[in-house]
Design an enzyme around this catalytic site. Sequence first.
Site, PDB file in Angstrom:
ATOM      1  N   ASP A  41     -15.381   2.843   1.970  1.00  0.00           N
ATOM      2  CA  ASP A  41     -15.556   1.572   2.674  1.00  0.00           C
ATOM      3  C   ASP A  41     -16.978   1.035   2.590  1.00  0.00           C
ATOM      4  OD1 ASP A  41     -12.910   1.439   3.398  1.00  0.00           O
ATOM      5  OD2 ASP A  41     -13.217   2.301   5.392  1.00  0.00           O
ATOM      6  N   LYS A  49      -9.721  -8.344  11.496  1.00  0.00           N
ATOM      7  CA  LYS A  49      -9.076  -7.047  11.269  1.00  0.00           C
ATOM      8  C   LYS A  49      -9.882  -5.922  11.904  1.00  0.00           C
ATOM      9  CE  LYS A  49      -7.493  -3.956   7.583  1.00  0.00           C
ATOM     10  NZ  LYS A  49      -6.161  -3.677   8.168  1.00  0.00           N
ATOM     11  N   ARG A  53       0.845  -1.199   0.000  1.00  0.00           N
ATOM     12  CA  ARG A  53       0.000   0.000   0.000  1.00  0.00           C
ATOM     13  C   ARG A  53       0.882   1.251   0.000  1.00  0.00           C
ATOM     14  NH1 ARG A  53      -4.897  -1.025   4.170  1.00  0.00           N
ATOM     15  NH2 ARG A  53      -5.655   0.887   3.179  1.00  0.00           N
TER      16      ARG A  53
END
Length: 421
Positions: free
Chosen positions: A300, A402, A117
């Site tokens: 998201d 996560k 990333r």
Amino acid sequence: MNIKVGTAPLQGTITIPASKSDVHRLLIAASLADAPTEILLQGCSADIEATIRCMQNLGAEIQKTAYGVQVIPIEKQTETAILDCGESGSTLRFLLPIVAALGKNAWVEGKGRLPQRPIAVITETLREHGCTVSANGLPLELSGQLCGGRFVLPANISSQFLTGFLFALPLLEQDSEIILTTEIQSKGYLDMTLDTLQTFGIVIQQTETGFFVKGNQQYHTPKRIQADGDWSNVAFWLAAGATTKPITCYGLRQDSKQGDKQILEILKQFGADVAVAENSVTLRPNRLKGCRMDMAQIPDMLPILCMVAAVAEGKTELYNAGRLRIKESDRLAAMTEVLQAFGVTVEEYPESICIYGNSHTKTETEVCIHGHNDHRIVMAAAIGATILQQKIVIEGAEAVSKSYPNFFAEFVKLGGDADVL
């Protein structure tokens, strides 16, 4: 871990865990403060554990309590800190400028897709302001003292880049100016940052071109603070309520700065029946219609909105979503694959995805869906099984740890079928 998910509809009430986005910020601010802070929160996650671990290795003491965590601020230390960010992009991008502002030496590492990333914007900016950084990706070594001055940053790749510097610059001796070269995307996350800084007594001045940050500021503890409920994760239950049977979600602030609170307006736009109370929201099924949604500020939300769109009449287009290709997975490609596995007609473009509602075909046999090591893909697929009435097996379902380790336990409490294979 593979999980078999059945078609039983979800129904009932649920209390939402703390927002990991809010908790990241509170943990960092409390670790930089002038005295201990108690953070009240429900639930934890791998990403939050990553920030706790890193702040502890930087010198903070963080102890779990019956109601959350107690944070004793960082003290001076000279040894190199080992910062394992796990798979948490927020932890990594927030902490790099903070470590530099503290003048500490650190070895920084991560796993999963985190090393891929982008962080070059941060590392190059740190080098321009007095630091030594061994690489533009993980693992890397960071040393030197960050100097204030003029910081030129883009705001359209990730708001996390900006948040890290907003936390760090008040600690410097010099004043600093942040010049933004683009419009801000995911502005809700930036608003959360500014709200946290204000709560801890940090003054940030917005300017026509960005921000002015006075140096030599001190973080002041509020002593006790309640973390926000998670509007990002509640979206999965709200989507189920809008498409199957009524669901009421508790623990949500209507005045939250979280951008993903827009999920309520989005579901209303689809035609959902939304009832809002002081600290709860109830969704009831209704006839839904497809629509166009701009994902620039709420990326998201795309995975679960894809599942809602799959049962909305007509075509739904989710656009300005190109940044989702550099998340935990390439979420545009992953959701295209998931929808196709459900038999939904879908079109994927570089910056968008189009879903044709009620186009799916059901099979009597279980459909296998890959979780792509992405918590939001796994959760969207599980909700999709109940929405589309299709039995599935999710490979790599442990990815939910996560952000929402108890997701499948809550799924079962609401009446869902989920069995570990």
